[in-house]
Design an enzyme around this catalytic site. Structure first.
Site, PDB file in Angstrom:
ATOM      1  CB  CYS A 187     -10.113 103.960  48.205  1.00 10.50           C
ATOM      2  SG  CYS A 187      -9.275 102.556  47.139  1.00 10.50           S
ATOM      3  CG  LEU A 197      -3.145 104.903  47.506  1.00 13.45           C
ATOM      4  CD1 LEU A 197      -2.178 106.064  46.874  1.00 13.45           C
ATOM      5  CD2 LEU A 197      -2.711 105.009  48.984  1.00 13.45           C
ATOM      6  CG  ASN A 252     -10.840 102.670  52.786  1.00 13.86           C
ATOM      7  OD1 ASN A 252      -9.744 102.511  52.154  1.00 13.86           O
ATOM      8  ND2 ASN A 252     -11.063 103.097  53.932  1.00 13.86           N
ATOM      9  N   GLY A 253      -9.909  99.533  51.403  1.00 14.20           N
ATOM     10  CA  GLY A 253      -9.231  98.576  51.959  1.00 14.20           C
ATOM     11  C   GLY A 253      -8.426  97.413  51.188  1.00 14.20           C
ATOM     12  CD  GLU A 254      -5.104  96.653  49.349  1.00 14.31           C
ATOM     13  OE1 GLU A 254      -5.450  95.626  48.458  1.00 14.31           O
ATOM     14  OE2 GLU A 254      -4.817  97.697  48.939  1.00 14.31           O
ATOM     15  CG  ASP A 276      -8.903  93.766  46.903  1.00 18.93           C
ATOM     16  OD1 ASP A 276      -8.875  94.724  45.928  1.00 18.93           O
ATOM     17  OD2 ASP A 276      -8.091  94.162  47.881  1.00 18.93           O
ATOM     18  CB  ILE A 303      10.966 109.007  62.975  1.00 20.02           C
ATOM     19  CG1 ILE A 303      10.239 109.170  61.659  1.00 20.02           C
ATOM     20  CG2 ILE A 303      10.821 110.406  63.528  1.00 20.02           C
ATOM     21  CD1 ILE A 303      11.019 110.400  60.596  1.00 20.02           C
ATOM     22  N   GLY A 358       3.737  97.102  63.187  1.00 26.40           N
ATOM     23  CA  GLY A 358       3.704  96.330  64.143  1.00 26.40           C
ATOM     24  C   GLY A 358       2.546  96.375  65.321  1.00 26.40           C
TER      25      GLY A 358
END
Length: 632
Positions: A2, A51, A75-77, A100, A291, A364
């Site tokens: 977000c 989001l 904002n985040g997880e 969460d 890519i 990664g």
């Protein structure tokens, strides 16, 4: 994922205009196209762009606690939110959503600032306590998620996920900080201890800040720091088993999502390891994307395809032209601050490709910093052994002068490029590492600046904060200190900024399992021989992943995203290179010796020298200044 923004009045309680907060949030719509919300009370306003990733239909923000005492924008997880929820429910907490965000609210009410120690995730959030009338701002351990703050002329503090959110506030001054220009020329980005604009700060990684209505703003406080002070004991086999456990936990915890999820796959060790462990944990084929470039020397898609075939992933690869120079203006707008890491261009492209089929992508990033994967770290470990063998007077009085007269030979085979090594060995370890990490050395910066700019900068040198951090690091060796510098300085300023801005520009959530703090804390305790063995970095990681990946993936030379800026600046961007010195935006500042820049551009275009990195930095600085309308 977000975008958040808000306004808080210190020293007084003035009304906050909700439309002002809304405009700040609208500037962040790319970070959260699925929903928006604004909440205001006397002296405070919080805004959010969403989001949707977890609890897609629920968890609107700003979110209020059950008792109405606290309000949060986040904002985040939080990857362990379900475990925390069960613990909090056992202590009497009640929840009305499945996400969460509400867990953070309950954790704050139960543990206060100590709740941060229990959160496993990436986050930046603002929580207003209506009883205490305080605003609590917090940022995750490594700085995966950004948070900008500005002190405004009316006594308020504004904050936002990106600088463009603050730029939407009419009271923000657009005056450049000369010290930030010194930082930018040195590193190619503006590090987290500074901003391109005076009066703007970034909340440092692993810090929180408490603001009160009745007192001036308090300084940020550190709540977490990586330590290399201890060493793990055990056999190589036992350490490898423990590493694999942490890797599996890190990857599987980041596979929780209520929207399509996939992974970036370059074919390198780190992304291939993440995909291998995702495939092990998933019943369905993992979605991967890569890519490639139409220049064979820059293309890694054959390695990505090899890994995709090995694990049966649902793989999509796309080849793009290496000539992406027409995206410079978009890039400048994306980052707000000047940012010269040219790998941002292909990173943006792979984010665009991923977003066509997924909303969350695992990367990664972080393993090189955490497990000694950079060539510079390996070289530094060997240099430190040389420093211990050679007297300081010999290094300073013999190697230093020799390095200054030794020709700069970027075109030569690596063993013959001794100039930077000699100069680094003449310094102490921290100063030598700072010199090796910098893009433009202090001698060249001094020549580039105008006399007026040199007076503005004074005695400050951009290397000083990095050297100080290395000298004070909780560490036992030179390799420890180098990794500490990369984790606390380079990683948030360059790598994580690049991934956050390019992914959020296309409304994609990027997750970094190799930056799980439990994994990184374990890696920091590994004996040096488990990190660096001979000329190989990431020794234990590569050895552990041999059960999954072939040696030609694990032990091939490191490449990474490469952009042919030297060729661009001699070809399609030659005219722009010639015009840098006289460009309107740079010329207005009076910061640089324009004659010297013109000579550097001519020398590069003619092929007499490779000045591509400094010319690219100046070009990106010029475009950023023009976009922001910044005054000197």
């Amino acid at each position: 994922m977000c975008g958040i923004a808000g306004i808080f009045h210190c020293g007084t309680i003035k009304p906050v205009d909700p439309q002002r907060v809304e405009r700040m949030c609208d500037a962040l719509v790319h970070r959260g196209p699925d929903g928006a919300g604004v909440w205001t009370a006397p002296g405070v306003g919080l805004g959010h762009r969403r989001l949707s990733i977890i609890d897609v239909e629920g968890s609107p923000q700003p979110m209020h606690s059950t008792d109405g005492r606290a309000v949060i924008v986040f904002n985040g997880e939080i990857y362990n939110f379900r475990e925390l929820r069960r613990e909090l429910e056992g202590e009497g907490a009640r929840f009305h959503t499945d996400g969460d965000t509400e867990v953070i609210l309950a954790a704050w009410q139960r543990w206060g600032p100590d709740c941060l120690q229990r959160l496993n995730g990436m986050f930046a959030f603002a929580l207003y306590d209506r009883t205490e009338r305080t605003l609590f701002l917090a940022r995750d351990r490594f700085g995966v998620k950004p948070l900008f703050m500005a002190h405004l002329s009316d006594g308020s503090v504004a904050f936002a996920s990106e600088l463009k959110g603050l730029l939407a506030h009419p009271l923000l001054r657009r005056e450049a900080d000369p010290l930030a220009v010194e930082d930018y020329l040195t590193w190619g980005y503006v590090p987290d201890h500074r901003s391109i604009l005076k009066g703007v700060e970034k909340l440092p990684a692993g810090h929180f800040r408490v603001l009160k209505h009745d007192t001036p703003p308090a300084a940020p406080r550190r709540w977490w720091e990586i330590s290399f002070a201890d060493r793990r004991k055990g056999s190589e086999r036992d350490l490898e088993a423990e590493l694999l456990h942490h890797l599996r936990e890190a990857v599987t915890s980041r596979m929780v999502a209520d929207v399509p999820l996939g992974a970036f796959l370059s074919g390198g060790v780190d992304s291939s390891s993440v995909v291998a462990l995702m495939s092990e944990a998933s019943r369905d084929p993992v979605r991967t994307c890569s890519i490639g470039f139409d220049v064979a020397s820059l293309d890694e898609t054959s390695y990505a395809s090899q890994v995709a075939e090995l694990f049966g992933t649902d793989h999509e690869a796309r080849q793009v032209s290496a000539d992406q120079f027409d995206s410079i203006d978009s890039l400048a707008a994306m980052f707000d601050e000047p940012f010269a890491d040219a790998s941002a261009l292909p990173t943006w492209r792979v984010c665009q490709l991923a977003r066509e089929s997924v909303t969350v992508a695992l990367s990664g990033d972080g393993a090189d910093e955490a497990m000694a994967g950079y060539r510079r770290q390996v070289f530094f470990a060997h240099e430190e052994r040389v420093r211990r063998l050679l007297p300081e007077s010999f290094r300073r009085n013999v190697l230093g002068p020799l390095g200054r007269i030794y020709p700069k030979a970027d075109w030569a085979p690596r063993p013959l490029r001794a100039k930077s090594t000699l100069l680094a060995l003449a310094e102490n370890g921290a100063k030598g590492y700072a010199r090796g990490l910098s893009v433009v050395p202090p001698e060249l910066r001094e020549l580039l600046y105008s006399s007026a700019m040199r007076r503005k900068i004074g005695d400050y040198r951009a290397e000083d904060p990095l050297v100080e951090a290395m000298m004070k690091a909780p560490a036992r060796s030179g390799l420890d200190r180098a990794q500490y510098a990369d984790l606390t300085f380079w990683l948030p300023g360059d790598i994580l900024t690049k991934v956050d801005r390019t992914s959020m520009a296309v409304s994609l959530e990027a997750r970094e399992p190799l930056l799980d703090h439990r994994l990184v804390e374990f890696a920091a305790t590994l004996p040096e021989r488990m990190r660096v063995r001979g000329t190989q970095g990431k020794y234990l990681l590569k050895h552990a992943m041999r059960r999954y990946l072939p040696d030609d993936i694990l032990y091939r030379p490191k490449q990474g995203f490469v952009t042919p800026i030297a060729d661009w600046l001699r070809g399609p961007l030659a005219q722009q290179a010639r015009g840098i010195a006289g460009s309107a935006a740079l010329a207005r500042t009076g910061w640089f010796d324009t004659v010297r820049i013109s000579h550097m551009a001519d020398a590069h275009i003619s092929g007499r020298a490779d000045n591509s990195r400094i010319l690219w930095q100046l070009l990106m600085l010029d475009r950023t200044l023009a976009k922001l309308g910044i005054s000197a």
